[in-house]
Design a protein around this motif. Structure first.
Motif, short mmCIF file in Angstrom:
data_model
loop_
_atom_site.label_atom_id
_atom_site.label_comp_id
_atom_site.label_asym_id
_atom_site.label_seq_id
_atom_site.Cartn_x
_atom_site.Cartn_y
_atom_site.Cartn_z
N ARG A 120 -3.86 35.02 148.77
CA ARG A 120 -3.82 34.81 147.29
C ARG A 120 -3.09 36.06 146.57
NH1 ARG A 120 -8.78 34.75 146.89
NH2 ARG A 120 -9.00 32.78 146.74
N TYR A 165 0.66 35.71 146.86
CA TYR A 165 1.29 34.64 145.93
C TYR A 165 1.20 35.08 144.55
CZ TYR A 165 1.74 31.12 149.74
OH TYR A 165 1.96 30.55 151.17
N TYR A 166 0.31 35.87 144.07
CA TYR A 166 0.08 36.02 142.76
C TYR A 166 1.12 37.15 142.53
CZ TYR A 166 -2.37 38.06 138.67
OH TYR A 166 -2.52 38.59 137.39
N LYS A 172 4.53 35.58 142.22
CA LYS A 172 4.67 34.83 140.99
C LYS A 172 5.11 35.94 139.74
CE LYS A 172 2.91 30.85 139.53
NZ LYS A 172 2.03 29.75 139.11
N TYR A 184 -0.84 28.69 141.96
CA TYR A 184 0.05 29.45 142.80
C TYR A 184 1.60 28.48 142.90
CZ TYR A 184 -4.31 31.11 144.02
OH TYR A 184 -5.42 31.62 143.93
N ASN A 194 -7.04 35.33 132.30
CA ASN A 194 -6.03 35.66 133.27
C ASN A 194 -6.90 35.51 134.69
OD1 ASN A 194 -3.28 36.26 134.22
ND2 ASN A 194 -4.08 37.93 135.01
N CYS A 195 -7.77 36.07 134.98
CA CYS A 195 -8.46 36.20 136.39
C CYS A 195 -8.62 34.70 136.90
CB CYS A 195 -9.54 36.97 136.39
SG CYS A 195 -10.95 36.49 135.09
N ASN A 201 -5.20 32.30 136.71
CA ASN A 201 -3.71 32.80 137.63
C ASN A 201 -4.21 33.20 138.63
OD1 ASN A 201 -1.96 31.77 135.52
ND2 ASN A 201 -2.50 33.53 134.31
N PHE A 202 -5.13 34.42 139.08
CA PHE A 202 -5.62 34.87 140.33
C PHE A 202 -6.20 33.66 141.02
CE2 PHE A 202 -7.95 37.73 142.92
CZ PHE A 202 -6.84 38.15 143.88
N CYS A 216 -8.85 41.78 142.43
CA CYS A 216 -9.04 41.33 140.88
C CYS A 216 -9.22 42.50 139.90
CB CYS A 216 -10.16 40.53 140.70
SG CYS A 216 -11.78 40.96 141.02
N VAL A 239 -4.31 42.09 137.31
CA VAL A 239 -5.18 40.96 137.33
C VAL A 239 -6.09 40.99 135.76
CG1 VAL A 239 -7.18 39.45 138.22
CG2 VAL A 239 -5.38 40.48 139.55
#
Lengths: 607, 196
Positions: free
Chosen positions: A372, A375-376, A379, A407, A562-563, A566-567, A592, A597
């Motif tokens: 995770r 990928y975060y 991006k 993702y 956002n957490c 997107n995360f 996080c 994040v």
């Protein structure tokens, strides 16, 4: 399951998973050599052998891929030892080249290969029916229906293989390998541990030798019928005017479906579906006007039944896949068989299905999963560098889940190692940058030849190796990087001549974003090794004091979401529009809480 | 003959429970069959186990025919009612584990919707996670649930066989003892529900 339970010599009933029953079968059969590459739904055979093989006196290895595993077993058989190799269905595609050749050579020590097929695709890219591959390569094909038969067929499979000189393919499926039921043990025979040199006129397939061997293949197959094996693996039960022919897992649904529907039919269950005993089956079917064929995959048995009908010049009313009465796809169950019978007999199918409308629960990365974080970070780097129309082939492993929102990585996936393979093509034909993802175990399995190709033919790409130092998706089996003599990915890359090799820890988002950006500025082949142990594996090693959990400080949280958006860690949840962390799920990875994040510092460790 | 669906999310100890229940039945000379489906995820994905005690051939329980659902997670309990017969029993843990699509859209859990579906059937709620926590071993949730299932009186298996199987399933005597206590607490919790 403990070794002592496998070694028991009692009459008592055991409650075994199909895959566990296989291991007992190997012990009873006196098998010497076993090998695999992990793949669901066959993985638990390897898990149990890995734990117990020393106590059972069986050699076992996790090979680097299915082809090597197959060859390890084939070599043992050529010396006269009993050898067993197992894999998921698509794994057999990897072993295909040697698999077909062994059908020509024949075997000395009994040789059994188990393919765990996956009708309904619970964890696979297709639902290929490997009985066809068995027939294609002239193997004897056996189809167990339950754990007891899995064990028994393994034992008998070795006897048949040795009696005929031909290898045996056992076709299991998810619902047999992952079925748990009563298994009774049989006697244990002594290990047959011969070690005589291979008969090289059979085992070196020069055209001269192969030419001579061709007719022998069919002579060996004939023995299966002549010695009564095909016939002995047919069970007939029930009475009725019509005949249902079935096999494997599909058989399990028939009796209950007939009962619920108030129908009667004779049921013929076929245990060896190649080669069939034509005369015996003809003598059965000639008494029935209507024949119903219900199998998973196929129409494998069905086509052979048509051949018998045509060959004997008889007329029968046949209901099956070819006539459109039985669906081609997915596994069978009582509900489906009941529906099929209802249509054939023109009776109502009374199943009432309640419609339940609830949100779906697709598979997701575990809390603390390093993928995770990789990928975060990827991006963020892509956004910061203004890369928009990049293409990102992906591969097979837990990280395939990066396909899902938020993702959104993955534009092509064919097979193990195809991420780098297809990137070779995309780098030329798509005209834009390629960023491709592959796991450590998959890299060892099939990722090395395509990266040699990329360097050799100068195909520019960024290869991200998500290195969690385990084969995570199948339950955490070892890789060449963490067991035995250590083989390092970095050393392989250097020796191939990859000039740009980067290492990062995905738990450090800032470093990972910078690493991606640096690689994006480079020419040629760049590799980022994103290195962090699988969270599940790491948790097993943690002491109680090392566990920590995080919470959202509601005073500091600005509700930017956002957490969660997107995360998107699985430990987050929303209640009354506020974000919380489920303390039962939090892994304590702390990612996080990083500013990338949560820019407001609202995610804090629970003191 | 009894058909039970065990439903929940990866990591809740559902398969261990199924094994214990099946083994206890075998101890009494009954047949048991179990099939488990877990998708690609190691944690967090849907899990459902079909367990059938008696003379069955198909491990997969047909739609609308299960005698009981033992639900470890609220939404998964509701989802699996498709398998339950009309007069079947639900024993449901109140635990909610939020699925990704909701987290990502910052949406709330469908608690009321799930409870509404469960309320259409004869049901008992158990706070199995709280009970397990109070015993000092959160991983004993599954044995609390097993106790609750036994408590509703649907199993044709004796308490003695179940306890014997539980004890034999855990190597560490301390863990084994806690799990027996968890089983007993589950029985007590469901008996209390019955009175209410």
């Amino acid at each position: 399951m403990k070794s002592s339970e496998l070694l028991e010599q009692s009459e008592r009933a055991h409650f075994l998973l199909g895959n566990e029953a296989v291991v007992r079968g190997l012990y009873e059969a006196g098998v010497s050599v076993t090998a695999t590459y992990p793949g669901t739904p066959s993985s638990e055979i390897g898990d149990l052998l890995y734990e117990t093989h020393r106590d059972l006196g069986i050699y076992f290895e996790y090979s680097v891929n299915e082809k090597v595993a197959f060859e390890v077993a084939a070599s043992a058989s050529s010396l006269g030892k009993r050898a067993f190799v197992f894999m998921k269905h698509v794994g057999l595609n990897v072993a295909m080249d040697s698999f077909v050749s062994l059908g020509v050579s024949g075997v000395k020590g009994g040789f059994v290969i188990l393919s765990a097929d996956d009708p309904s695709l619970y964890s696979s890219q297709n639902e290929q029916d490997n009985r066809y591959l068995g027939k294609f390569a002239k193997y004897i094909v056996m189809e167990p229906s339950n754990p007891q038969e899995l064990k028994d067929f393994v034992v008998k499979g070795f006897d048949i293989s040795e009696a005929t000189g031909q290898p045996v393919l056992i076709r299991s499926v998810t619902r047999v390998s992952h079925m748990r039921s009563v298994v009774k043990y049989g006697p244990v025979r002594n290990e047959i541990n011969n070690s005589s040199k291979p008969d090289r006129k059979n085992t070196v397939l020069l055209p001269e030798n192969s030419f001579r061997l061709q007719p022998q293949i069919f002579d060996r197959l004939k023995k299966v019928v002549e010695q009564g094996f095909s016939r002995n693996f047919i069970n007939i039960e029930g009475e009725g005017e019509d005949l249902i022919i079935t096999s494997g897992s599909a058989y399990n649904s028939i009796k209950e479906a007939l009962e619920i529907s108030g129908l009667k039919a004779k049921v013929m269950k076929i245990g060896i579906s190649y080669p069939l005993d034509v005369e015996y089956i003809y003598n059965q079917i000639k008494h029935h006007n209507r024949i119903i064929l219900i199998e998973e995959g196929g129409p494998f048995i069905e086509e052979q039944i048509y051949s018998i009908i045509a060959g004997k010049g008889i007329r029968k009313e046949v209901f099956g896949k070819i006539t459109g009465d039985v669906p081609y796809n997915y596994e069978m169950n009582v509900d489906r068989v009941k529906g099929i019978l209802a249509k054939i007999y023109g009776i109502p199918d009374k199943t009432e299905v309640v419609n339940i409308d609830l949100p779906s629960r697709p598979p997701e990365f575990c809390p603390g999963c390093p993928h995770r974080a990789t990928y975060y970070a990827a991006k963020i780097a892509l956004r910061q560098k203004g890369w928009k129309d990049y293409i990102s082939p992906t591969d097979i492993g837990c990280y395939t889940l990066g396909y899902y929102d938020p993702y959104g990585f993955g534009d092509m996936l064919l097979s193990m190692g195809s991420s780098i393979g297809t990137s070779n093509g995309y780098s030329i034909f798509y005209g834009k940058k390629v960023i491709t993802f592959i796991g450590d175990s998959t890299f060892f399995h099939a990722g090395i030849p395509p990266i040699i190709n990329a360097v050799h033919n100068n195909h520019p790409m960024i290869v991200v190796i998500l290195d969690n130092s385990t084969t995570a998706m199948t339950g955490g089996q070892p890789t060449p990087e963490n067991m035995g003599n250590i083989v390092k990915i970095e050393d392989i890359l250097k020796s191939i001549g990859v000039k740009n090799i980067h290492k990062t820890d995905p738990y450090d988002l800032k470093m990972t974003v910078e690493t991606f950006k640096r690689a994006m500025d480079e020419e040629g082949v760049s590799v980022i090794i994103s290195e962090r142990e699988c969270a599940l594996e790491a948790d097993r090693k943690k002491s109680k004091d090392e566990f920590k959990i995080f919470q959202v400080n509601q005073d500091k949280c600005k509700l930017c979401y956002n957490c969660v958006r997107n995360f998107t860690c699985a430990a987050f949840y929303i209640k009354d529009k506020r974000v919380y962390i489920d303390p039962e799920l939090c892994d304590g990875c702390s990612v996080c809480s990083e500013p990338l994040v949560c820019p407001f510092g609202a995610i804090e460790v629970v003191k | 003959m009894t058909s039970i669906v065990l439903a929940g999310v990866g990591g809740q100890g559902i398969i261990t429970l199924g094994k214990i229940l099946g083994e206890a039945a075998i101890l009494e000379g009954k047949k048991s069959l179990m099939t488990e489906i877990h998708g690609m995820a190691q944690r967090g994905g849907r899990i459902s186990v079909d367990l059938r005690i008696g003379d069955y051939q198909s491990a997969i329980i047909p739609i609308g025919s299960a005698d009981a659902i033992l639900g470890f997670e609220l939404m998964e309990t509701a989802r699996n009612t498709v398998k339950l017969k009309k007069d079947g029993i639900i024993v449901a843990n109140k635990r909610m584990i939020h699925p990704m699509p909701l987290i990502m859209k910052a949406q709330e859990y469908p608690e009321r919707e799930s409870e509404e579906i469960i309320s259409r059937y004869n049901h008992y709620y158990v706070n199995a996670d709280e009970i397990a926590m109070s015993l000092g071993e959160k991983r004993s949730v599954n044995m609390v649930m097993l106790g609750a299932l036994f408590g509703v009186g649907i199993l044709e298996i004796s308490e003695e066989s179940l306890k014997k199987t539980i004890s034999a399933s855990f190597r560490n005597p301390r863990v084994s003892e806690i799990n027996i206590k968890a089983f007993e607490a589950g029985v007590a919790a469901v008996n209390q529900e019955k009175v209410l």
